[in-house]
Design an enzyme around this catalytic site. Structure first.
Site, mmCIF file in Angstrom:
data_model
loop_
_atom_site.group_PDB
_atom_site.id
_atom_site.type_symbol
_atom_site.label_atom_id
_atom_site.label_comp_id
_atom_site.label_asym_id
_atom_site.label_seq_id
_atom_site.Cartn_x
_atom_site.Cartn_y
_atom_site.Cartn_z
ATOM 1 N N ARG A 1 3.649 73.213 24.190
ATOM 2 C CA ARG A 1 2.657 74.032 25.198
ATOM 3 C C ARG A 1 3.039 75.372 25.148
ATOM 4 O O ARG A 1 3.099 75.876 26.437
ATOM 5 C CB ARG A 1 2.599 73.294 26.518
ATOM 6 C CG ARG A 1 2.198 71.885 26.336
ATOM 7 C CD ARG A 1 0.791 71.840 26.156
ATOM 8 N NE ARG A 1 -0.019 70.445 26.337
ATOM 9 C CZ ARG A 1 0.382 69.460 25.463
ATOM 10 N NH1 ARG A 1 0.635 69.456 24.373
ATOM 11 N NH2 ARG A 1 -0.548 68.395 26.000
ATOM 12 N N GLU B 1 2.913 72.617 33.823
ATOM 13 C CA GLU B 1 2.270 73.045 32.390
ATOM 14 C C GLU B 1 1.071 73.965 32.912
ATOM 15 O O GLU B 1 0.836 74.802 32.147
ATOM 16 C CB GLU B 1 1.655 71.669 31.840
ATOM 17 C CG GLU B 1 1.287 71.946 30.554
ATOM 18 C CD GLU B 1 -0.100 71.505 30.067
ATOM 19 O OE1 GLU B 1 -0.214 71.404 28.842
ATOM 20 O OE2 GLU B 1 -0.778 71.098 30.943
ATOM 21 N N SER C 1 -3.022 67.835 32.495
ATOM 22 C CA SER C 1 -1.541 67.291 32.723
ATOM 23 C C SER C 1 -1.059 68.522 33.695
ATOM 24 O O SER C 1 -1.272 69.742 33.241
ATOM 25 C CB SER C 1 -0.865 67.337 31.699
ATOM 26 O OG SER C 1 -0.988 66.277 30.611
HETATM 27 N N1 EPU Z 1 3.139 56.164 31.948
HETATM 28 C C1 EPU Z 1 3.470 55.452 32.975
HETATM 29 N N2 EPU Z 1 2.692 55.388 34.148
HETATM 30 C C2 EPU Z 1 1.352 55.876 34.090
HETATM 31 C C3 EPU Z 1 1.029 56.704 32.956
HETATM 32 C C4 EPU Z 1 1.871 56.835 32.099
HETATM 33 O O1 EPU Z 1 4.675 55.013 32.880
HETATM 34 O O2 EPU Z 1 0.809 55.566 34.911
HETATM 35 C C5 EPU Z 1 3.999 56.396 30.699
HETATM 36 C C6 EPU Z 1 3.529 55.543 29.841
HETATM 37 O O3 EPU Z 1 4.703 54.857 29.083
HETATM 38 C C7 EPU Z 1 3.032 56.501 28.747
HETATM 39 C C8 EPU Z 1 3.760 57.703 28.887
HETATM 40 O O4 EPU Z 1 3.962 57.710 30.331
HETATM 41 O O5 EPU Z 1 3.262 55.831 27.519
HETATM 42 C C9 EPU Z 1 2.974 58.885 28.608
HETATM 43 O O6 EPU Z 1 1.747 59.011 29.023
HETATM 44 P P1 EPU Z 1 0.365 59.466 27.979
HETATM 45 O O7 EPU Z 1 0.901 58.796 26.415
HETATM 46 O O8 EPU Z 1 -0.813 59.298 28.511
HETATM 47 O O9 EPU Z 1 0.778 60.959 27.775
HETATM 48 P P2 EPU Z 1 1.450 62.021 28.592
HETATM 49 O O10 EPU Z 1 2.804 62.324 28.015
HETATM 50 O O11 EPU Z 1 1.364 61.737 30.012
HETATM 51 C C10 EPU Z 1 0.696 64.029 27.123
HETATM 52 C C11 EPU Z 1 0.068 65.250 27.389
HETATM 53 C C12 EPU Z 1 -1.634 65.054 27.219
HETATM 54 C C13 EPU Z 1 -2.022 64.328 26.074
HETATM 55 C C14 EPU Z 1 -1.011 63.266 26.202
HETATM 56 C C15 EPU Z 1 -1.592 62.127 24.902
HETATM 57 C C16 EPU Z 1 1.747 66.928 28.181
HETATM 58 C C17 EPU Z 1 1.900 67.615 29.461
HETATM 59 N N3 EPU Z 1 0.727 66.059 28.163
HETATM 60 O O12 EPU Z 1 0.610 63.419 28.268
HETATM 61 O O13 EPU Z 1 -2.192 66.544 27.386
HETATM 62 O O14 EPU Z 1 -3.157 64.132 26.075
HETATM 63 O O15 EPU Z 1 0.285 63.448 25.869
HETATM 64 O O16 EPU Z 1 -1.014 63.023 23.398
HETATM 65 O O17 EPU Z 1 2.320 66.977 27.133
HETATM 66 C C18 EPU Z 1 -2.800 68.179 28.902
HETATM 67 O O18 EPU Z 1 -1.933 68.934 28.303
HETATM 68 O O19 EPU Z 1 -3.501 68.541 29.730
HETATM 69 C C19 EPU Z 1 -2.883 66.639 28.422
HETATM 70 C C20 EPU Z 1 -3.844 65.843 29.051
#
Ligand code: EPU
Length: 381
Positions: free
Chosen positions: A162, A377, A274
């Site tokens: 990012r 972010e 995010s």
């Molecule tokens: N999780 C929880 N509780 C929840 C939701 C998630 O414990 O309520 C844990 C789960 O273990 C899950 C992990 O958090 O596996 C990661 O969640 P997720 O895969 O949904 O992705 P993220 O790391 O939260 C990142 C990006 C997103 C992108 C997704 C998918 C960042 C800051 N965000 O989110 O990007 O869509 O991965 O690749 O890196 C954005 O930048 O605006 C964005 C949405």
């Protein structure tokens, strides 16, 4: 063309829906017009925005907000790839939709990310194992210092998670006018990110498709097939267990289905995606977090994480969830229940202060519990 709007209402120009204004808003559709523009004569400071989908305006902006609405499009095809040059103002998902419809590989995992092409190259947007940098060939920009147009190879842009030089060492120097993406005619499916492969397998099993109106592909005998020609064997290995031919379009639809389940619909509820970056920490620090999580949730409990070289990336969503923030409201701001990494404008009239107060409460709580400082972010302007 340069169009100037004094005392401009930015409510519809930021996906958070903050009711803020700026002293001057400028819409520039031809990058060449930048050459003749006297920047020093504009209300200062000057801020260049894209689709307004990764911004938090913290109040009325006292300077100039500029938007490059250049929506040009040019594609050049070679044997294995297509170089497509898009103006900064092209909606990024329109690009993803077009590439998928043309069976071109590259941006399918980035489907439905809000925002525009210019900002994608600043922020190095990413999702489901793919980042913009993976497909950026060249960034075209106006160099404000030298007052000339430059072409910067993607490899020189300092891309990281990012981030890029445009956000750090080059901040304020360049205005991105267009981006050239390299798309592949050869299959390059990326299915490793958690949930993507499973969603594809479920689709093949006839589990109802999360996307209404899209027919599921026909099942067929034998291993997965692929659109395109070369690279087939590696791609087949990647597609193992998925009983239909993988195409960019099918992956796009699958990604859209996953996103729609977790993330707020921008047409209905304001947010900037995010809100926080996922922190990367030392392994011994992570071990302490694991011990704490097992003490709280039982010895079998597993903390989600990703290896990041010598370090570990811990999902901020998980920590925010563990701290009980899911659904928490403060004024009009809310930690989104389905994906706690997202802060939303739940009532439609949240103020910047509501968002900032909730943000600070999350940061302080995570700091106290896990000894990690979360960094937003979302750019605060
Ligand atoms: N999780 C929880 N509780 C929840 C939701 C998630 O414990 O309520 C844990 C789960 O273990 C899950 C992990 O958090 O596996 C990661 O969640 P997720 O895969 O949904 O992705 P993220 O790391 O939260 C990142 C990006 C997103 C992108 C997704 C998918 C960042 C800051 N965000 O989110 O990007 O869509 O991965 O690749 O890196 C954005 O930048 O605006 C964005 C949405």
């Amino acid at each position: 063309m340069v169009t100037r709007y004094p005392a401009y209402d930015l409510s519809r120009r930021n996906t958070f829906g903050m009711k803020v204004s700026c002293r001057l808003y400028m819409e520039i559709t031809e990058p060449e017009d930048l050459l003749a523009l006297d920047f020093d004569a504009l209300p200062q400071p000057v801020f260049v925005m894209g689709g307004g989908s990764n911004l938090l305006f913290t109040g009325d902006y006292q300077g100039t907000v500029m938007h490059l609405g250049n929506a040009s499009c040019h594609a050049e095809r070679s044997e294995e790839s297509v170089l497509v040059t898009l103006g900064s103002g092209v909606v990024f998902d329109d690009f993803c939709a077009w590439a998928a419809a043309e069976s071109l590989w590259g941006p399918e995992n980035l489907s439905l990310i809000p925002g525009e092409v210019g900002a994608s190259a600043v922020q190095n947007i990413g999702a489901y194992g793919v980042e913009a940098k993976d497909i950026i060939d060249t960034v075209h920009a106006f160099d404000l210092r030298e007052r000339r147009f430059v072409d910067i190879p993607g490899a020189d842009c300092g891309y990281g998670y990012r981030t890029s030089n445009f956000k750090t060492t080059w901040k304020g120097r360049y205005i991105i006018t267009a981006v050239t993406f390299r798309l592949s005619l050869v299959p390059t499916p990326v299915l490793d990110y958690s949930g993507v492969r499973k969603a594809l397998i479920d689709r093949g099993k006839g589990v109802p498709s999360p996307i209404s109106g899209h027919p599921r592909p026909d099942k067929r005998e034998g291993p997965a097939g692929f659109a395109g020609g070369r690279g087939r064997s590696e791609a087949e290995a990647i597609g193992e267990g998925i009983p239909f031919p993988l195409t960019p379009q099918i992956i796009r639809e699958t990604i859209i289905g996953i996103r729609e389940k977790k993330l707020p619909d921008p047409a209905k509820i304001g947010s900037a995606g995010s809100f926080f970056c996922n922190p990367v920490i030392e392994k011994d620090h992570f071990a302490r977090i694991v011990a704490l999580a097992k003490a709280e949730n039982g010895p079998e409990y597993e903390v989600p994480h990703y290896e990041a070289g010598e370090k570990v990336k811990v999902p901020a969503a998980w920590m925010i969830d563990q701290c009980g923030f899911k659904g928490m409201r403060l004024g009009g701001a809310q930690v989104y229940p389905n994906q706690p990494l997202v802060i939303v404008n739940a009532t439609g009239d949240a103020t910047p202060q509501d968002i900032i107060t909730l943000e600070q409460r999350v940061i302080d709580t995570i700091q106290d519990k896990y000894g990690i400082t979360l960094h937003p972010e979302v750019e605060h302007v």
